[in-house]
Design a protein around this motif. Structure first.
Motif, PDB file in Angstrom:
ATOM      1  N   LYS A 204      44.890  43.842  40.962  1.00 39.55           N
ATOM      2  CA  LYS A 204      43.803  42.876  41.125  1.00 39.55           C
ATOM      3  C   LYS A 204      44.019  41.719  40.156  1.00 39.55           C
ATOM      4  O   LYS A 204      44.326  41.944  38.995  1.00 39.55           O
ATOM      5  CB  LYS A 204      42.482  43.566  40.825  1.00 39.55           C
ATOM      6  N   THR A 206      41.911  38.397  38.798  1.00 38.51           N
ATOM      7  CA  THR A 206      40.643  37.662  38.823  1.00 38.51           C
ATOM      8  C   THR A 206      40.783  36.401  37.985  1.00 38.51           C
ATOM      9  O   THR A 206      41.176  36.470  36.818  1.00 38.51           O
ATOM     10  CB  THR A 206      39.495  38.524  38.258  1.00 38.51           C
ATOM     11  N   THR A 208      38.751  33.869  36.063  1.00 39.50           N
ATOM     12  CA  THR A 208      37.400  33.672  35.540  1.00 39.50           C
ATOM     13  C   THR A 208      37.303  32.251  34.993  1.00 39.50           C
ATOM     14  O   THR A 208      38.327  31.587  34.799  1.00 39.50           O
ATOM     15  CB  THR A 208      37.093  34.676  34.424  1.00 39.50           C
ATOM     16  N   CYS A 241      40.516  38.764  49.183  1.00 44.76           N
ATOM     17  CA  CYS A 241      40.060  37.809  48.162  1.00 44.76           C
ATOM     18  C   CYS A 241      38.611  37.442  48.394  1.00 44.76           C
ATOM     19  O   CYS A 241      38.100  37.503  49.507  1.00 44.76           O
ATOM     20  CB  CYS A 241      40.912  36.541  48.190  1.00 44.76           C
ATOM     21  N   THR A 247      34.302  32.575  39.658  1.00 45.03           N
ATOM     22  CA  THR A 247      35.409  33.529  39.758  1.00 45.03           C
ATOM     23  C   THR A 247      36.068  33.469  41.129  1.00 45.03           C
ATOM     24  O   THR A 247      35.424  33.155  42.134  1.00 45.03           O
ATOM     25  CB  THR A 247      34.937  34.989  39.558  1.00 45.03           C
ATOM     26  N   THR A 249      38.633  36.339  43.006  1.00 46.08           N
ATOM     27  CA  THR A 249      39.255  37.650  42.831  1.00 46.08           C
ATOM     28  C   THR A 249      40.112  37.962  44.048  1.00 46.08           C
ATOM     29  O   THR A 249      39.677  37.777  45.188  1.00 46.08           O
ATOM     30  CB  THR A 249      38.174  38.742  42.685  1.00 46.08           C
ATOM     31  N   SER A 251      42.564  41.201  45.497  1.00 48.69           N
ATOM     32  CA  SER A 251      43.117  42.541  45.345  1.00 48.69           C
ATOM     33  C   SER A 251      44.264  42.696  46.326  1.00 48.69           C
ATOM     34  O   SER A 251      44.216  42.151  47.434  1.00 48.69           O
ATOM     35  CB  SER A 251      42.066  43.601  45.665  1.00 48.69           C
TER      36      SER A 251
END
Ligand SMILES: *[C@@H]1O[C@H](CO)[C@@H](O)[C@H](O)[C@H]1NC(C)=O
Ligand SMILES: *[C@@H]1O[C@H](CO)[C@@H](O)[C@H](O)[C@H]1NC(C)=O
Length: 255
Positions: A204, A206, A208, A241, A247, A249, A251
């Protein structure tokens, strides 16, 4: 659900080369000599009208489409990756390369299944250039940002948030002109030696503190177009996503 897929930007998709898999090295003991690395513009496939996801051959993540973008920022924790020898992925922030297919100002980090990393900056159509003196490893918290001072000048910056160590590259006399219409936070199956790498299992990633700004004010990723990598237009989807107010993210959901 085939009926839910329409081909978006068919002209664009036809203009870009077909996806190719990289040759795999035959022995993990022999160090691979890596070819030139390069991001290529988003190779858009169809769009899933139910989920509103745009499938792509090479990009996963979020693209905000607007005008006047000159600053994009986001922070990732460098993941551990696995996969076949030669599998890889990169995470980067950038301006353009989606609806604007002629230029990208970007910086990010590539991860390889053999546990090596590479920090780089790029302004396409040039290749990616590695930052020296910035040896990244899993767990590092790296803030990435790009700033365009004009459509042909800009700065790419990576900072290690644990230490404050920063590397920057200033672009002058660049080979293409930005449109400043796309701000993005992307995980990519990039090109190496002219072929697309096999997407590594990156777990994953992410971003931020993700935001973009410019002449039209500040934009969050919340209303971005979500992209997922699929080699076959949605039948096999390798990423999942999503985006929130600060954010993005993604995966890895391949086998
Ligand atoms: C970032 O800082 C951490 C903690 O000091 C360090 O272990 C790591 O090597 C640094 N990475 C880079 C790219 O500077
Ligand atoms: C489109 O998205 C929906 C909702 O997420 C999903 O159930 C469906 O399988 C997707 N279709 C394709 C072809 O990817």
């Amino acid at each position: 659900m085939k009926a839910a897929i329409i081909l978006a930007a068919a002209g664009l998709a036809a203009a870009v080369p077909a996806r190719q898999w990289a040759q795999r090295a035959t022995s993990a003991l022999v160090p691979r000599s890596r070819g030139s690395k390069q991001t290529v513009p988003n190779i858009r496939l169809g769009r899933n009208e139910t989920s509103n996801v745009q499938y792509s051959s090479n990009w996963a993540g979020a693209v905000s489409i607007g005008t006047g973008y000159n600053h994009v920022i986001g922070t990732i924790t460098v993941p551990e990756v696995s996969g076949e020898d030669g599998a890889a992925a990169s995470a980067w922030v950038g301006i353009d390369g989606d609806t604007c297919q002629t230029a990208i100002l970007q910086t990010g980090i590539s991860f390889y299944a053999d546990g090596t990393y590479d920090a780089w900056y790029e302004w396409i159509p040039d290749y990616a250039h590695s930052f020296s003196n910035f040896a990244v490893s899993a767990g590092d918290q790296i803030q990435m940002s790009v700033d365009a001072s004009s459509t042909t000048k800009g700065v790419a910056t990576l900072s290690n948030l644990s230490t404050g160590k920063k590397v920057t590259h200033t672009f002058t006399g660049t080979p293409s002109t930005l449109c400043e219409t796309n701000a993005e936070w992307i995980v990519e199956a990039f090109q190496e030696g002219g072929s697309q790498v096999e997407l590594a299992d990156f777990g994953k990633v992410t971003f931020t503190g993700a935001s973009a700004s410019g002449r039209s004010g500040t934009t969050t990723p919340a209303k971005s177009q979500i992209l997922d990598i699929s080699p076959d237009n949605g039948r096999t989807v390798l990423t999942s996503c999503s985006a929130g107010s600060s954010t993005v993210t993604c995966s890895y959901v391949g086998n």
